[in-house]
Design a protein around this motif. Sequence first.
Motif, mmCIF file in Angstrom:
data_model
loop_
_atom_site.group_PDB
_atom_site.id
_atom_site.type_symbol
_atom_site.label_atom_id
_atom_site.label_comp_id
_atom_site.label_asym_id
_atom_site.label_seq_id
_atom_site.Cartn_x
_atom_site.Cartn_y
_atom_site.Cartn_z
ATOM 1 N N VAL A 5 5.405 -31.978 39.368
ATOM 2 C CA VAL A 5 4.699 -31.700 40.499
ATOM 3 C C VAL A 5 4.874 -30.340 41.025
ATOM 4 C CG1 VAL A 5 5.095 -32.253 43.216
ATOM 5 C CG2 VAL A 5 5.526 -33.956 41.185
ATOM 6 N N GLN A 9 -0.519 -29.567 43.154
ATOM 7 C CA GLN A 9 -0.538 -30.809 43.539
ATOM 8 C C GLN A 9 -0.375 -31.053 44.757
ATOM 9 O OE1 GLN A 9 1.691 -32.118 40.139
ATOM 10 N NE2 GLN A 9 0.118 -33.120 39.267
ATOM 11 N N THR A 10 0.697 -30.405 45.316
ATOM 12 C CA THR A 10 1.032 -30.713 46.528
ATOM 13 C C THR A 10 0.083 -30.051 47.866
ATOM 14 O OG1 THR A 10 2.656 -28.977 46.488
ATOM 15 C CG2 THR A 10 3.580 -31.155 46.060
ATOM 16 N N LEU A 13 -2.349 -32.226 48.941
ATOM 17 C CA LEU A 13 -1.851 -33.652 49.508
ATOM 18 C C LEU A 13 -1.687 -33.212 50.736
ATOM 19 C CD1 LEU A 13 0.123 -35.123 46.669
ATOM 20 C CD2 LEU A 13 -1.992 -36.104 47.559
ATOM 21 N N GLN A 68 -6.619 -36.415 44.263
ATOM 22 C CA GLN A 68 -4.880 -36.230 43.821
ATOM 23 C C GLN A 68 -4.471 -37.782 43.643
ATOM 24 O OE1 GLN A 68 -5.072 -32.728 43.251
ATOM 25 N NE2 GLN A 68 -3.172 -33.317 43.386
ATOM 26 N N ALA A 72 -2.881 -39.005 39.916
ATOM 27 C CA ALA A 72 -1.559 -39.762 39.693
ATOM 28 C C ALA A 72 -1.621 -40.993 39.082
ATOM 29 C CB ALA A 72 -0.995 -40.013 41.101
ATOM 30 N N ARG A 83 8.363 -38.717 40.810
ATOM 31 C CA ARG A 83 7.240 -37.999 41.117
ATOM 32 C C ARG A 83 6.103 -38.353 41.285
ATOM 33 N NH1 ARG A 83 9.513 -33.063 37.468
ATOM 34 N NH2 ARG A 83 11.219 -32.366 38.445
ATOM 35 N N THR A 84 5.538 -39.199 40.295
ATOM 36 C CA THR A 84 4.335 -39.881 40.561
ATOM 37 C C THR A 84 4.183 -40.813 41.717
ATOM 38 O OG1 THR A 84 4.223 -39.677 38.247
ATOM 39 C CG2 THR A 84 2.653 -41.317 39.271
ATOM 40 N N LEU A 87 3.372 -38.662 44.734
ATOM 41 C CA LEU A 87 2.446 -38.113 44.593
ATOM 42 C C LEU A 87 1.303 -39.267 45.135
ATOM 43 C CD1 LEU A 87 1.989 -36.121 41.204
ATOM 44 C CD2 LEU A 87 1.882 -35.214 43.826
#
Length: 119
Positions: A5, A9-10, A13, A68, A72, A83-84, A87
Amino acid sequence: MATKVGYRQTLPLWASWVLGPIAWALHLLGSYMLVPWVCETGHHWALHISTLLTLVVSLLGVWLAWRQWGKAGRHWPGGSHRRTSRLRFMAVGGIILSALSALLIMAEGIPNFYLGACL
């Protein structure tokens, strides 16, 4: 399946979580602020443009979250990989928040077609 992550990726989101509600708030406040000007000038199209622009911003949040979520694995949040799972939760939450905001923007924009701004 996402294993690391990172910032790439964040950020989308978090953007998907805030774009929809911010667009809705801008539409609500912007429409109220435009009414006196629309009444003076008769440019009713400004209210429609306001609705269209904020709707696009809100749908951008849906699109970011959807992308995203696809990265995932497009499964419901949960599973063994933490983590997945995070996400996926953020992506599904972003889709819901931005889609509901888009729905609110459309609901606020519909009366502009039927009612005059200067009642």
